[in-house]
Design an enzyme around this catalytic site. Structure first.
Site, PDB file in Angstrom:
ATOM      1  N   ASP A  19      -2.806   8.326   8.723  1.00 43.56           N
ATOM      2  CA  ASP A  19      -3.499   7.400   9.622  1.00 43.56           C
ATOM      3  C   ASP A  19      -2.433   6.753  10.495  1.00 43.56           C
ATOM      4  O   ASP A  19      -1.310   7.229  10.561  1.00 43.56           O
ATOM      5  CB  ASP A  19      -4.359   6.390   8.842  1.00 43.56           C
ATOM      6  CG  ASP A  19      -3.552   5.538   7.867  1.00 43.56           C
ATOM      7  OD1 ASP A  19      -2.323   5.408   8.042  1.00 43.56           O
ATOM      8  OD2 ASP A  19      -4.152   4.983   6.921  1.00 43.56           O
ATOM      9  N   SER A  45       0.798  -1.222   0.000  1.00 43.26           N
ATOM     10  CA  SER A  45       0.000   0.000   0.000  1.00 43.26           C
ATOM     11  C   SER A  45       0.830   1.269   0.000  1.00 43.26           C
ATOM     12  O   SER A  45       0.298   2.348  -0.198  1.00 43.26           O
ATOM     13  CB  SER A  45      -0.965   0.004   1.194  1.00 43.26           C
ATOM     14  OG  SER A  45      -0.256  -0.093   2.401  1.00 43.26           O
ATOM     15  N   HIS A  80       0.263   5.157   7.686  1.00 41.36           N
ATOM     16  CA  HIS A  80       0.714   5.769   6.437  1.00 41.36           C
ATOM     17  C   HIS A  80       1.021   7.250   6.584  1.00 41.36           C
ATOM     18  O   HIS A  80       0.222   7.992   7.151  1.00 41.36           O
ATOM     19  CB  HIS A  80      -0.358   5.595   5.359  1.00 41.36           C
ATOM     20  CG  HIS A  80      -0.801   4.185   5.184  1.00 41.36           C
ATOM     21  ND1 HIS A  80      -1.974   3.694   5.717  1.00 41.36           N
ATOM     22  CD2 HIS A  80      -0.223   3.151   4.546  1.00 41.36           C
ATOM     23  CE1 HIS A  80      -2.097   2.412   5.412  1.00 41.36           C
ATOM     24  NE2 HIS A  80      -1.040   2.067   4.702  1.00 41.36           N
TER      25      HIS A  80
END
Length: 354
Positions: A329, A39, A332
């Site tokens: 978050d 991600s 990340h």
């Protein structure tokens, strides 16, 4: 709990050629960027995979993206894939290969195969119900066939030989599969697990080399012990950086770097480069005020200590100003941190690709 800690970034839009920020040497061409990974690089490949919790195609993700659109990137805005193609003057955004709106004309300038939750270890991807590393290679093979149909075999071979390939894996393997779920601790102590991961990374690199990749950048694992979620889980009451997680990342990085050095001696015309993201990101996290941030140990989303993917949603508040935060978050970084990281990294490493 593994679904809480998947990893960075999803979807992209059709984009145009941009002015190169990075100066390349004369007569050097980089026609495309092709990205594999998790991600950190994913620009939307998991958006239509309803089986995986590793999705972020909903608010407040994408809050600072064009039009405030939640494209599937695990960030408030752009992610490294986007900044890299922009710096190289290729296009503004790197589209996800599985984006249903992807235009055939986009193939020749690069796409992203990365998927949130993926790892070198196939077990990591399977437990997240995401695209395995071998599945990403399969997508690459399909991409080659489509590209040949668009531009012909000769041009395709030129694009593959001169493009920059990037790989970002390992964080989910170490943080989720080894330490959080402990799924691999039954089989391996950590030094043995890192050997296993390096073997898997080596096999992956050999496979994409055989398919035509020559300029390959492999990112290190970041300082995962300093991510907000990991501080919350294992950093004690004071939520300190988890030393054993960072030491584990450093051990893996040393072994991976050593392996990559041997590749260039054994694979003809290869330029395989180890890219250290660990130290630059650690410096921003530890010395966040020096970089203009106010908060370095919590994310902007919710309480900032645990919210990520489905826990970071439209029903939780976000901080008043994400420009003050290192993390978007609990896992990340924010768009501004990615931007601060990518330009110096390209300046440092680009000449090693050519």
């Amino acid at each position: 709990m593994t679904s809480f800690f998947l990893r960075f970034i999803l979807l992209a839009l059709v984009s145009c050629k941009t002015k190169a920020i990075l100066k390349l040497p004369p007569n050097i061409s980089v026609p495309a960027v092709l990205v594999f990974g998790d991600s950190i690089m994913d620009t939307g490949n998991n958006n239509n995979n309803l089986l995986t919790p590793a999705r972020s195609n909903f608010p407040p993700y994408g809050k600072d993206f064009k039009g405030g659109i939640p494209t599937g990137r695990f960030s408030n805005g752009k992610v490294p894939s986007d900044f890299i193609v922009e710096e190289l003057g290729i296009k503004e955004l790197l589209p996800a290969y599985l984006d249903p709106n992807l235009q055939p004309s986009e193939l020749a300038s690069g796409v992203c195969f990365a998927a949130g939750g993926a790892g070198y270890d196939p077990l990591t991807s399977l437990t997240s119900s995401t695209i395995t590393i071998s599945g990403q290679v399969d997508l690459f093979k399909e991409y080659i066939r489509k590209l040949e149909g668009e531009v012909g075999v000769d041009r395709t071979n030129f694009i593959l030989a001169n493009s920059v390939f990037l790989a970002v894996f390992g964080s989910n393997d170490i943080s989720n599969t080894y330490f959080l779920s402990r799924l691999r601790q039954v089989q391996y102590d950590f030094p043995a697990y890192t050997d296993f991961l390096v073997t898997l990374a080596s096999n992956f690199l050999k496979e994409i080399y055989e398919l035509g990749a020559r300029r390959i950048g492999v990112f290190s694992v970041p300082p995962i012990g300093c991510l907000p979620s990991q501080r919350t889980i294992a950093g004690g009451i004071e939520r300190k950086c988890v030393a054993r997680y960072n030491e584990a990342a450093e051990l893996f990085n040393r072994k991976l770097s050593k392996e990559l050095n041997s590749f260039n001696k054994n694979l003809e015309n290869s330029r395989i480069v180890f890219i250290d993201i660990y130290n630059p990101l650690l410096d921003i996290i530890v010395n966040y005020q020096k970089y203009g941030y106010e908060v370095g140990d919590k994310g902007c989303c919710g309480t900032g200590i645990i919210e990520v993917v489905e826990l970071c949603n439209r029903f939780v508040p976000t901080c008043p100003n994400d420009l003050e935060y290192v993390f978007w978050d609990s896992f990340h970084p924010t768009e501004t941190v990615y931007k601060k990281l990518i330009s110096p990294l390209l300046q440092k490493y680009v000449n090693k690709f050519i």
